[in-house]
Scaffold this motif. Structure first.
Motif, PDB file in Angstrom:
ATOM      1  N   GLY A 162       0.802  -1.231   0.000  1.00 52.64           N
ATOM      2  CA  GLY A 162       0.000   0.000   0.000  1.00 52.64           C
ATOM      3  C   GLY A 162       0.828   1.271   0.000  1.00 52.64           C
ATOM      4  O   GLY A 162       1.987   1.281  -0.421  1.00 52.64           O
ATOM      5  N   LYS A 163       0.223   2.334   0.533  1.00 52.33           N
ATOM      6  CA  LYS A 163       0.835   3.674   0.437  1.00 52.33           C
ATOM      7  C   LYS A 163       2.127   3.780   1.247  1.00 52.33           C
ATOM      8  O   LYS A 163       3.057   4.466   0.848  1.00 52.33           O
ATOM      9  N   MET A 164       2.183   3.115   2.377  1.00 54.01           N
ATOM     10  CA  MET A 164       3.344   3.271   3.258  1.00 54.01           C
ATOM     11  C   MET A 164       4.365   2.138   3.142  1.00 54.01           C
ATOM     12  O   MET A 164       5.548   2.333   3.421  1.00 54.01           O
TER      13      MET A 164
ATOM     14  N   CYS B  59       0.277 -13.183  -1.206  1.00 55.41           N
ATOM     15  CA  CYS B  59      -0.601 -13.940  -0.308  1.00 55.41           C
ATOM     16  C   CYS B  59      -1.835 -13.113  -0.001  1.00 55.41           C
ATOM     17  O   CYS B  59      -1.731 -11.917   0.286  1.00 55.41           O
ATOM     18  N   ASP B  60      -3.007 -13.742  -0.066  1.00 55.11           N
ATOM     19  CA  ASP B  60      -4.222 -13.091   0.407  1.00 55.11           C
ATOM     20  C   ASP B  60      -4.370 -13.464   1.878  1.00 55.11           C
ATOM     21  O   ASP B  60      -4.623 -14.629   2.215  1.00 55.11           O
ATOM     22  N   LEU B  61      -4.201 -12.479   2.749  1.00 53.55           N
ATOM     23  CA  LEU B  61      -4.174 -12.756   4.194  1.00 53.55           C
ATOM     24  C   LEU B  61      -5.539 -13.200   4.733  1.00 53.55           C
ATOM     25  O   LEU B  61      -5.637 -13.663   5.872  1.00 53.55           O
TER      26      LEU B  61
ATOM     27  N   GLY C 138     -11.696  -3.296  16.449  1.00 52.11           N
ATOM     28  CA  GLY C 138     -11.799  -4.762  16.412  1.00 52.11           C
ATOM     29  C   GLY C 138     -10.456  -5.394  16.097  1.00 52.11           C
ATOM     30  O   GLY C 138     -10.054  -6.383  16.710  1.00 52.11           O
ATOM     31  N   ARG C 139      -9.719  -4.799  15.164  1.00 54.13           N
ATOM     32  CA  ARG C 139      -8.377  -5.307  14.805  1.00 54.13           C
ATOM     33  C   ARG C 139      -7.482  -5.333  16.055  1.00 54.13           C
ATOM     34  O   ARG C 139      -6.836  -6.329  16.357  1.00 54.13           O
ATOM     35  N   GLU C 140      -7.474  -4.224  16.775  1.00 49.76           N
ATOM     36  CA  GLU C 140      -6.640  -4.152  17.992  1.00 49.76           C
ATOM     37  C   GLU C 140      -7.056  -5.225  19.001  1.00 49.76           C
ATOM     38  O   GLU C 140      -6.212  -5.871  19.632  1.00 49.76           O
TER      39      GLU C 140
ATOM     40  N   ARG D 216      -1.069   3.523  16.829  1.00 49.88           N
ATOM     41  CA  ARG D 216      -2.240   4.320  16.422  1.00 49.88           C
ATOM     42  C   ARG D 216      -1.765   5.569  15.691  1.00 49.88           C
ATOM     43  O   ARG D 216      -1.409   6.577  16.311  1.00 49.88           O
ATOM     44  N   LEU D 217      -1.790   5.470  14.384  1.00 53.57           N
ATOM     45  CA  LEU D 217      -1.207   6.507  13.529  1.00 53.57           C
ATOM     46  C   LEU D 217      -2.263   7.516  13.081  1.00 53.57           C
ATOM     47  O   LEU D 217      -3.399   7.158  12.809  1.00 53.57           O
ATOM     48  N   ASN D 218      -1.847   8.778  13.018  1.00 54.33           N
ATOM     49  CA  ASN D 218      -2.691   9.808  12.400  1.00 54.33           C
ATOM     50  C   ASN D 218      -1.960  10.451  11.231  1.00 54.33           C
ATOM     51  O   ASN D 218      -0.957  11.129  11.437  1.00 54.33           O
ATOM     52  N   TYR D 219      -2.416  10.217  10.083  1.00 57.37           N
ATOM     53  CA  TYR D 219      -2.122  10.927   8.850  1.00 57.37           C
ATOM     54  C   TYR D 219      -0.645  11.094   8.493  1.00 57.37           C
ATOM     55  O   TYR D 219       0.019  12.075   8.818  1.00 57.37           O
ATOM     56  N   ALA D 220      -0.192  10.075   7.778  1.00 63.42           N
ATOM     57  CA  ALA D 220       1.132  10.151   7.172  1.00 63.42           C
ATOM     58  C   ALA D 220       1.097  11.127   5.990  1.00 63.42           C
ATOM     59  O   ALA D 220       0.104  11.210   5.277  1.00 63.42           O
TER      60      ALA D 220
HETATM   61  N1  LIG Z   1      -1.524   6.276   5.603  1.00 65.67           N
HETATM   62  C1  LIG Z   1      -2.013   6.858   6.692  1.00 65.67           C
HETATM   63  O1  LIG Z   1      -1.979   8.096   6.831  1.00 65.67           O
HETATM   64  C2  LIG Z   1      -2.597   6.035   7.804  1.00 65.67           C
HETATM   65  C3  LIG Z   1      -3.256   6.680   8.864  1.00 65.67           C
HETATM   66  C4  LIG Z   1      -3.780   5.918   9.891  1.00 65.67           C
HETATM   67  C5  LIG Z   1      -3.656   4.549   9.879  1.00 65.67           C
HETATM   68  N2  LIG Z   1      -3.028   3.915   8.819  1.00 65.67           N
HETATM   69  C6  LIG Z   1      -2.935   2.458   8.838  1.00 65.67           C
HETATM   70  O2  LIG Z   1      -1.600   2.063   8.552  1.00 65.67           O
HETATM   71  C7  LIG Z   1      -1.594   0.889   7.733  1.00 65.67           C
HETATM   72  C8  LIG Z   1      -0.730   1.146   6.504  1.00 65.67           C
HETATM   73  O3  LIG Z   1      -1.215   2.321   5.859  1.00 65.67           O
HETATM   74  P1  LIG Z   1      -1.294   2.452   4.285  1.00 65.67           P
HETATM   75  O4  LIG Z   1      -1.734   3.847   4.038  1.00 65.67           O
HETATM   76  O5  LIG Z   1      -0.077   1.915   3.651  1.00 65.67           O
HETATM   77  O6  LIG Z   1      -2.523   1.455   3.972  1.00 65.67           O
HETATM   78  P2  LIG Z   1      -2.997   0.929   2.556  1.00 65.67           P
HETATM   79  O7  LIG Z   1      -2.582   1.859   1.482  1.00 65.67           O
HETATM   80  O8  LIG Z   1      -4.445   0.584   2.698  1.00 65.67           O
HETATM   81  O9  LIG Z   1      -2.125  -0.396   2.390  1.00 65.67           O
HETATM   82  C9  LIG Z   1      -2.443  -1.612   2.988  1.00 65.67           C
HETATM   83  C10 LIG Z   1      -2.167  -2.689   1.982  1.00 65.67           C
HETATM   84  O10 LIG Z   1      -2.517  -3.949   2.548  1.00 65.67           O
HETATM   85  C11 LIG Z   1      -2.675  -4.842   1.491  1.00 65.67           C
HETATM   86  N3  LIG Z   1      -3.799  -5.747   1.735  1.00 65.67           N
HETATM   87  C12 LIG Z   1      -5.103  -5.403   1.881  1.00 65.67           C
HETATM   88  N4  LIG Z   1      -5.843  -6.505   1.980  1.00 65.67           N
HETATM   89  C13 LIG Z   1      -4.981  -7.562   1.913  1.00 65.67           C
HETATM   90  C14 LIG Z   1      -5.153  -8.962   1.945  1.00 65.67           C
HETATM   91  N5  LIG Z   1      -6.364  -9.514   2.063  1.00 65.67           N
HETATM   92  N6  LIG Z   1      -4.055  -9.739   1.860  1.00 65.67           N
HETATM   93  C15 LIG Z   1      -2.822  -9.188   1.700  1.00 65.67           C
HETATM   94  N7  LIG Z   1      -2.605  -7.858   1.672  1.00 65.67           N
HETATM   95  C16 LIG Z   1      -3.677  -7.068   1.763  1.00 65.67           C
HETATM   96  C17 LIG Z   1      -3.032  -4.039   0.228  1.00 65.67           C
HETATM   97  O11 LIG Z   1      -2.033  -4.233  -0.771  1.00 65.67           O
HETATM   98  P3  LIG Z   1      -2.307  -5.372  -1.906  1.00 65.67           P
HETATM   99  O12 LIG Z   1      -3.403  -4.838  -2.765  1.00 65.67           O
HETATM  100  O13 LIG Z   1      -0.989  -5.496  -2.586  1.00 65.67           O
HETATM  101  O14 LIG Z   1      -2.701  -6.625  -1.202  1.00 65.67           O
HETATM  102  C18 LIG Z   1      -3.025  -2.607   0.729  1.00 65.67           C
HETATM  103  O15 LIG Z   1      -2.549  -1.726  -0.241  1.00 65.67           O
HETATM  104  C19 LIG Z   1      -3.053   0.586   7.395  1.00 65.67           C
HETATM  105  O16 LIG Z   1      -3.493  -0.470   8.213  1.00 65.67           O
HETATM  106  C20 LIG Z   1      -3.798   1.849   7.735  1.00 65.67           C
HETATM  107  O17 LIG Z   1      -5.098   1.573   8.237  1.00 65.67           O
HETATM  108  C21 LIG Z   1      -2.499   4.646   7.797  1.00 65.67           C
END
Ligand SMILES: NC(=O)c1ccc[n+]([C@@H]2O[C@H](COP(=O)([O-])OP(=O)(O)OC[C@H]3O[C@@H](n4cnc5c(N)ncnc54)[C@H](OP(=O)(O)O)[C@@H]3O)[C@@H](O)[C@H]2O)c1
Length: 344
Positions: A42-44, A90-92, A181-183, A201-205
């Motif tokens: 994903g994004k991070m 892998c689909d988790l 629920g995840r936590e 517990r992250l706020n806005y990257a």
């Molecule tokens: N970015 C922020 O500002 C922010 C803020 C608060 C919290 N968070 C949390 O921090 C975490 C990382 O952030 P992020 O922005 O990188 O999240 P994201 O863009 O949603 O990336 C998470 C990645 O997880 C993978 N994923 C989803 N379902 C899956 C599955 N069934 N099996 C395997 N992989 C799966 C996806 O990639 P694939 O499509 O390749 O599977 C998805 O791109 C997230 O949990 C988010 O809730 C982020």
């Protein structure tokens, strides 16, 4: 850390964003075992994985970093392999597939689902609770940094300085409820097996290609109104958030160590819009009036344990304005930080 005035392109951005801090390099010298990053696509994740590999190299130690995702974006996989990560598709949600994953000592859990919750909340609940169960049951002997969100807290008065880890959770809407629920699912399994956790517990990257500052800046640039009803937010440079997540491997505990992770400022949306307007040569069109509460976290505890972010708010504003002015890419994944009713 050598910070540039601007980013030439996305590769330059990702190179800067994945610079490890000296503290992280030190940490890697004493951390035992390999790392596995779940939901890396994903994004991070891509820049987190690259930062981990660079920190390990600079530390002069040997460990693997394995990135796991479905890799719906194949370019993410290519980038990770090019910088030295191993990848596993892998689909988790598939419990049997999770049980085949290598049981590394260090796990970063990044998978999740936020957007689309209003249209298919059942999938969001499955992603944010069933997947944690699959993972926590498999990695019982690992330490796990569980990415979560400040959305588990209620909106708090702006004058309070934001929710601390002691603030009672009160998630608004199904995304936030499922994130709690995840936590809880991770915590349940951790209590049964003695698995050390850090709940992150992250706020806005802040990246250049998405994030609160980018969204405000885009509105100013396009001469669209900026609604300041959600008048305040917390932001952190994504490179710093990733550094802190990797450092949090050293702070996993039983019961779980909860950490609010974000920048030290309470950002005024009006102030950000006006400053982005100044940098972009446009006048910000402010509409609405700031509410007395907002989604805010107090990151004092994490800052004490993991250090201050290295990239300042003004630097992020200047970079964002330059990125927008020069037509840098928008990945089309807005944070929707302005949402006040929890519907994503
Ligand atoms: N970015 C922020 O500002 C922010 C803020 C608060 C919290 N968070 C949390 O921090 C975490 C990382 O952030 P992020 O922005 O990188 O999240 P994201 O863009 O949603 O990336 C998470 C990645 O997880 C993978 N994923 C989803 N379902 C899956 C599955 N069934 N099996 C395997 N992989 C799966 C996806 O990639 P694939 O499509 O390749 O599977 C998805 O791109 C997230 O949990 C988010 O809730 C982020």
């Amino acid at each position: 850390m050598n910070l540039p005035d601007r980013f030439r392109d996305e590769e330059h951005l990702e190179e800067v964003m994945s610079q490890p801090s000296p503290a992280l390099v030190e940490r890697m010298k004493s951390l035992d075992g390999d790392l596995i990053v779940l939901g890396i696509g994903g994004k991070m994740g891509v820049t987190l994985g690259r930062q981990a590999v660079r920190a390990i190299r600079e530390a002069g130690v040997k460990k693997k970093v394995i990135g796991v995702s479905r890799f719906s974006d194949e370019s993410a996989r290519k980038k990770l392999e090019a910088v030295g990560l191993e990848t596993i598709s892998c689909d988790l949600l598939d419990r049997a597939a999770v049980s085949d994953l290598p049981r590394c000592a260090n796990v970063l859990y990044m998978a999740g689902r936020k957007f689309g919750t209003s249209g298919d909340s059942a999938l969001t609940w499955a992603m944010n609770t069933l997947v944690p169960s699959n993972v926590a049951e498999h990695f019982t002997k690992s330490r796990i940094v569980v990415f979560s969100t400040g959305n588990v807290y209620p909106l708090t008065p702006v004058v309070s300085g934001g929710a601390t880890e002691a603030t009672p959770v009160a998630p608004v809407g199904e995304y936030a409820q499922s994130a709690l629920g995840r936590e809880k699912i991770f915590s349940y399994h951790a209590a049964r097996h003695g698995t050390p956790l850090a709940i992150f517990r992250l706020n806005y990257a802040i990246d250049m290609r998405y994030g609160v500052l980018y969204e405000i800046g885009k509105q100013v640039w396009n001469e669209q109104p900026v609604d300041v009803t959600m008048g305040h937010a917390n932001v952190i440079w994504q490179g710093d958030a990733n550094t802190q997540a990797l450092l949090a491997l050293g702070h996993c505990e039983t019961p779980p160590n909860i950490l609010n992770v974000t920048g030290p400022e309470t950002l005024s949306v009006r102030w950000a819009a006006q400053n982005l307007g100044r940098l972009l040569g446009k006048e910000a069109k402010i509409v609405g009036r700031e509410a007395e509460n907002a989604l805010l976290s107090n990151s004092a505890k994490a800052t004490k344990l993991l250090g201050y972010p290295r990239v300042s708010l003004l630097t992020m504003l200047e970079w964002t304005a330059d990125w927008i002015r020069s037509g840098g890419r928008d990945i089309g994944k807005p944070s929707h930080f302005e949402v006040r009713d929890g519907k994503f």
